[in-house]
Design an enzyme around this catalytic site. Structure first.
Site, mmCIF file in Angstrom:
data_model
loop_
_atom_site.group_PDB
_atom_site.id
_atom_site.type_symbol
_atom_site.label_atom_id
_atom_site.label_comp_id
_atom_site.label_asym_id
_atom_site.label_seq_id
_atom_site.Cartn_x
_atom_site.Cartn_y
_atom_site.Cartn_z
ATOM 1 N N TRP A 154 5.848 -22.807 18.525
ATOM 2 C CA TRP A 154 4.607 -22.839 17.848
ATOM 3 C C TRP A 154 4.672 -23.566 16.604
ATOM 4 O O TRP A 154 3.873 -24.000 16.127
ATOM 5 C CB TRP A 154 4.063 -21.489 17.575
ATOM 6 C CG TRP A 154 5.196 -20.431 17.236
ATOM 7 C CD1 TRP A 154 5.440 -20.138 15.891
ATOM 8 C CD2 TRP A 154 5.856 -19.557 17.912
ATOM 9 N NE1 TRP A 154 6.409 -19.251 15.806
ATOM 10 C CE2 TRP A 154 6.606 -18.718 17.288
ATOM 11 C CE3 TRP A 154 6.011 -19.106 19.449
ATOM 12 C CZ2 TRP A 154 7.680 -17.765 17.514
ATOM 13 C CZ3 TRP A 154 6.919 -18.243 19.699
ATOM 14 C CH2 TRP A 154 7.514 -17.761 18.909
ATOM 15 N N GLU A 163 1.263 -15.716 16.339
ATOM 16 C CA GLU A 163 1.061 -14.531 15.554
ATOM 17 C C GLU A 163 0.925 -13.186 16.009
ATOM 18 O O GLU A 163 1.371 -12.171 15.804
ATOM 19 C CB GLU A 163 0.134 -14.864 14.370
ATOM 20 C CG GLU A 163 0.868 -16.076 13.437
ATOM 21 C CD GLU A 163 2.009 -15.887 12.655
ATOM 22 O OE1 GLU A 163 2.546 -14.584 12.667
ATOM 23 O OE2 GLU A 163 3.054 -16.783 12.294
ATOM 24 N N GLN A 183 4.803 -6.522 15.928
ATOM 25 C CA GLN A 183 5.555 -5.348 16.606
ATOM 26 C C GLN A 183 6.542 -5.856 17.533
ATOM 27 O O GLN A 183 6.871 -5.102 18.322
ATOM 28 C CB GLN A 183 4.732 -4.481 17.153
ATOM 29 C CG GLN A 183 3.428 -3.912 16.237
ATOM 30 C CD GLN A 183 3.871 -3.121 15.068
ATOM 31 O OE1 GLN A 183 5.007 -2.321 15.097
ATOM 32 N NE2 GLN A 183 3.045 -2.703 14.201
ATOM 33 N N THR A 184 6.869 -7.260 17.674
ATOM 34 C CA THR A 184 7.778 -7.908 18.585
ATOM 35 C C THR A 184 8.787 -8.548 17.979
ATOM 36 O O THR A 184 8.421 -9.486 17.329
ATOM 37 C CB THR A 184 6.854 -8.341 19.715
ATOM 38 O OG1 THR A 184 5.671 -7.408 20.151
ATOM 39 C CG2 THR A 184 7.578 -8.641 21.073
ATOM 40 N N TYR A 224 -3.023 -10.978 6.991
ATOM 41 C CA TYR A 224 -1.963 -11.814 7.402
ATOM 42 C C TYR A 224 -2.136 -12.942 8.404
ATOM 43 O O TYR A 224 -1.623 -14.158 8.169
ATOM 44 C CB TYR A 224 -0.720 -10.793 7.820
ATOM 45 C CG TYR A 224 0.375 -11.595 8.502
ATOM 46 C CD1 TYR A 224 1.269 -12.262 7.504
ATOM 47 C CD2 TYR A 224 0.416 -11.663 9.917
ATOM 48 C CE1 TYR A 224 2.069 -13.095 8.107
ATOM 49 C CE2 TYR A 224 1.349 -12.563 10.514
ATOM 50 C CZ TYR A 224 2.172 -13.395 9.621
ATOM 51 O OH TYR A 224 3.141 -13.829 10.231
ATOM 52 N N ASP A 264 2.997 -10.334 5.613
ATOM 53 C CA ASP A 264 3.527 -9.360 6.661
ATOM 54 C C ASP A 264 4.803 -8.581 6.130
ATOM 55 O O ASP A 264 4.976 -8.344 4.889
ATOM 56 C CB ASP A 264 4.127 -10.086 7.937
ATOM 57 C CG ASP A 264 5.380 -10.777 7.642
ATOM 58 O OD1 ASP A 264 5.912 -10.997 6.646
ATOM 59 O OD2 ASP A 264 5.514 -11.269 8.898
ATOM 60 N N CYS A 314 17.059 -11.731 4.619
ATOM 61 C CA CYS A 314 16.665 -10.576 3.654
ATOM 62 C C CYS A 314 16.156 -9.619 4.696
ATOM 63 O O CYS A 314 15.172 -9.016 4.744
ATOM 64 C CB CYS A 314 15.421 -10.994 2.906
ATOM 65 S SG CYS A 314 15.335 -9.763 1.615
ATOM 66 N N CYS A 337 22.848 -11.355 1.343
ATOM 67 C CA CYS A 337 22.550 -11.827 0.135
ATOM 68 C C CYS A 337 23.248 -13.190 -0.054
ATOM 69 O O CYS A 337 22.835 -14.221 -0.856
ATOM 70 C CB CYS A 337 22.977 -11.012 -1.103
ATOM 71 S SG CYS A 337 21.827 -9.658 -1.054
ATOM 72 N N CYS A 372 21.123 -16.349 0.716
ATOM 73 C CA CYS A 372 20.062 -16.569 0.422
ATOM 74 C C CYS A 372 19.791 -17.628 -0.690
ATOM 75 O O CYS A 372 20.468 -17.659 -1.636
ATOM 76 C CB CYS A 372 19.678 -15.051 -0.289
ATOM 77 S SG CYS A 372 18.025 -15.065 -1.036
#
Length: 346
Positions: free
Chosen positions: A22, A35, A40-41, A118, A136, A190, A198, A201
């Site tokens: 996407w 989206e 939840q996936t 979102y 989100d 994160c 970290c 990051c």
């Protein structure tokens, strides 16, 4: 949170972001579908679903005119089936109001079924270049650590404050990339559950949670309510080669989906035989299956299962062949453990 995070985040995203389908073609429709699927996936679970969906329903009009059995089958196993029903409802509305194209307007997107702040922000920024945030769970976690903020991230005020702060940072030329960099950071660096990487990051030097030694402690979450336990006896009913199905009620959990019939409680073989005989169902053989458990958001099903051969075809059931069941009927993944018996047969 400082504007200084923007440049290093975008530079890191340009070099290290995952190659996802996407993102390669970020049309409004593709971003929208991805989206909704990703709610939840996990990303890895969505990749195959997204590819099959786009082959079958490549645009809004194809979705709007699709039969329910088609889009439910394409969604089978993703769970939270209200999401796909809202996708269809929204597609119909987009065809009626916007000529089959998602509107390039945040408020108009927000008004569509199943699209919240979102998702509207993701579509608007990524596909339309509109400088709005997309916040989100990943982004909330990043924000809590960047600011060393111990406000529970489930708190509405924290979410509102985070949206406001990121809105002020949106670059006019790359709002979608900034939103995706924050999502990517939360998904790959994160990380949740006290394990942020970290050292990898790009904004470690600007992270107050890291400098105060609190990154692994954040974010703070309000205590969840315990899930309700429901004991069920699931019946894999056979008449010859056919499998007996029922359809769930039009509202509530797994609304309107096909399922294997079930009885309340954990019943013994004799209790099952008695219950079915009282309905006029002629049981000729009954075998125990392995128990299974399935976890929903607010309830857990603890399931006993039986493989049952019937001498008749009760009118209360719909009997289908195993091949039709695989190709045409969407069954929730809660029943996957019991359907494996059929897969072993074939």
């Amino acid at each position: 949170m400082t504007p200084a995070i923007v440049a290093p985040l975008l530079s890191w995203y340009d070099q290290d972001h995952r190659d996802l389908p996407w993102r390669a073609q970020p049309t409004p429709y593709r971003v929208w579908v991805s989206e909704i699927m990703l709610q939840q996936t996990r990303v890895q679970a969505v990749l195959g679903y997204f590819s099959r969906w786009m082959q079958a329903l490549p645009d809004v009009r194809a979705l709007a005119t699709a039969d329910e059995s088609v889009y439910l089958k394409l969604w089978e196993g993703l769970g939270y089936y209200s999401r796909v029903r809202n996708l269809h409802r929204a597609a119909v509305e987009i065809c009626e109001k916007y000529g089959g194209e998602l509107p390039a307007d945040y408020d108009a997107l927000l008004s569509l079924p199943g699209i919240g702040e979102y998702t509207a922000g993701a579509i608007a920024s990524i596909a339309c270049g509109i400088p709005v945030p997309a916040v989100d769970g990943n982004v909330l976690r990043v924000a809590a650590r960047l600011d060393n903020d111990f406000t529970p991230i489930t708190d509405a005020a924290f979410k509102k404050r985070t949206r406001s702060r990121f809105a002020a940072l949106m670059p006019a030329d790359r709002p979608g990339d900034l939103n995706q960099s924050l999502m990517e950071l939360g998904a790959t660096v994160c990380l949740p559950n006290g394990t942020p990487l970290c050292g990898d990051c790009p904004v470690q030097h600007l992270c107050l949670g890291y400098h105060h030694g609190n990154a692994a402690l954040l974010p703070l979450r309000a205590a969840k309510k315990a899930r309700r336990i429901e004991n069920r006896t699931v019946l894999l009913l056979r008449h010859g080669p056919l499998v007996g199905l029922t359809r769930r009620p039009a509202s509530g959990l797994l609304a309107g989906l096909w399922e294997l019939p079930a009885l309340d409680g954990h019943l013994s073989p004799d209790e099952v035989r008695t219950a079915l005989s009282a309905r006029g169902w002629q049981v000729t053989n009954i075998l125990s299956l392995r128990p299974a458990k399935h976890v929903f958001t607010h309830v857990e099903w603890h399931m006993t299962g039986y493989y049952i051969e019937l001498a008749n075809q009760p009118q209360a059931l719909t009997f289908v062949s195993p091949s039709a069941l695989r190709a045409e009927y969407a069954l929730p993944s809660a029943f996957r453990a019991f359907l494996s018996v059929i897969e072993e047969e074939t």
